[in-house]
Write an enzyme that holds these catalytic residues in place. Structure first.
Site, PDB file in Angstrom:
ATOM      1  CE  LYS A  20      -3.705   2.556   0.434  1.00  0.00           C
ATOM      2  NZ  LYS A  20      -4.440   2.895  -0.793  1.00  0.00           N
ATOM      3  CE  LYS A  25      -1.739   7.651   7.082  1.00  0.00           C
ATOM      4  NZ  LYS A  25      -2.749   6.609   7.282  1.00  0.00           N
TER       5      LYS A  25
END
Ligand code: NAD
Length: 301
Positions: free
Chosen positions: A175, A244
């Site tokens: 991911k 992030k």
């Protein structure tokens, strides 16, 4: 959606843009679903949409605890301390982390979860709130085959595409790799479109050309038409979450002893100005300053 009753009972923890929609999708597919969120406003919003909700200190015994939380720090908190699934969850239940999390933390938590007699699966998603709402997410899966098989009916109700990429933490590794490319493609596609506009080619025409050629990506095929050129900027994924993810990818590369120069350049570009875009802005807004010069060209023509 099927109204078939499914055997798995599911508690969804984190009822934000993604988790709220996942919970409603699973309920509509016939699962017994309870939702929980730290914030009362989030619980009330989902209760208003027909979901059974409970406060974090009143989680029911479930077969699956599906987490959709901002960061690994929140995931750790929910698993280890507050409310502490390690102690609370019935033996044999499965913790599925759909958040985009730090793979190193996921691997550490997976070990603790397994030692406590529970099972772990990382299942980060793509497809945004819309994909969560209509059960067409893409899922990257990290875990063992038996756990995967056990929760497969739930995964099938949530997703159109599932890719099992390895053991615990692997889903989160891939991911981060995916989101690095997505963040880079937003910058490079914006630069390409701006350059073409300066040279007198309309952005839509430029994109049509790119999408018929080898430079295309999901960014040029989906994000630009849906959210950038339309100026809707309502994808449901914030700049703060992408920042992030980029920091996690950069930190992972450094920990692995392979600092990546292009990744660092992309991290820098996304952090160059904390207000343009702000963390709360749609992440597609990262293209706005780059495309500003293209718009000047259009207004002069
Ligand atoms: P969000 O901020 O909308 O939702 C997160 C929810 O978690 C909030 O409602 C918050 O109150 C709740 N929460 C925080 N700490 C909690 C705790 N300790 N216990 C219970 N609830 C708690 O975020 P989102 O956009 O839904 O994203 C969730 C995750 O999915 C993130 O990791 C994100 O990176 C990832 N993701 C998001 C998208 C997207 O398009 N939004 C796409 C793919 C992946």
């Amino acid at each position: 959606m099927s109204q078939t009753e499914h055997a798995l009972s599911i508690t969804v923890i984190g009822l934000g843009q993604m988790g709220g929609n996942m919970a409603l999708t699973l309920q509509a597919a016939g699962f017994e679903v309870t939702g929980s969120d730290l914030f009362e406003a989030a619980r009330e919003r989902l209760a208003g949409l027909g979901l059974a909700v409970v406060a974090p200190d009143a989680l029911p015994a479930s077969d699956v605890y599906l987490l959709s939380l901002p960061t690994s720090a929140h995931v750790r908190e929910v698993i280890e301390t507050s409310p502490g699934l390690l102690a609370l969850a019935p033996k044999g239940s499965v913790i599925v982390d759909t958040s985009t999390s730090d793979p190193a933390v996921s691997r550490e938590l997976a070990e603790k979860v397994t030692a406590a007699g529970l099972h772990w699966l990382d299942a980060p998603v793509s497809g945004g709130p819309k994909g969560a709402a209509n059960g067409t997410l893409g899922m990257l899966l990290g875990g063992d085959d038996a756990t995967l098989e056990r929760v497969m009916p739930m995964l099938e109700a949530m997703s159109a595409k599932r890719t099992h990429v390895g053991g615990p933490g692997s889903g989160h590794v891939v991911k981060l790799a995916n989101n690095y490319l997505c963040a880079a493609h937003l910058l490079t596609t914006a630069e390409a479109v701006a350059m073409a506009a300066k040279a007198g080619v309309e952005p839509a025409a430029c994109l049509a050309g790119i999408n018929s050629g080898s430079g295309r990506s999901a960014i040029s095929e989906v994000n630009f038409p849906e959210w950038v050129l339309s100026e809707r900027f309502d994808s449901g994924f914030t700049t703060g979450l992408m920042r992030k993810d980029l920091r996690l990818a950069r930190d992972a590369a450094e920990q692995l002893g392979i600092p990546l120069a292009l990744l660092q350049a992309v991290v820098n570009a996304w952090h160059a100005s904390p207000e343009q875009p702000a963390d709360s802005d749609d992440f597609n807004h990262i293209t706005t300053p780059i495309l500003a010069c293209a718009r000047q060209t259009e207004s002069h023509s």
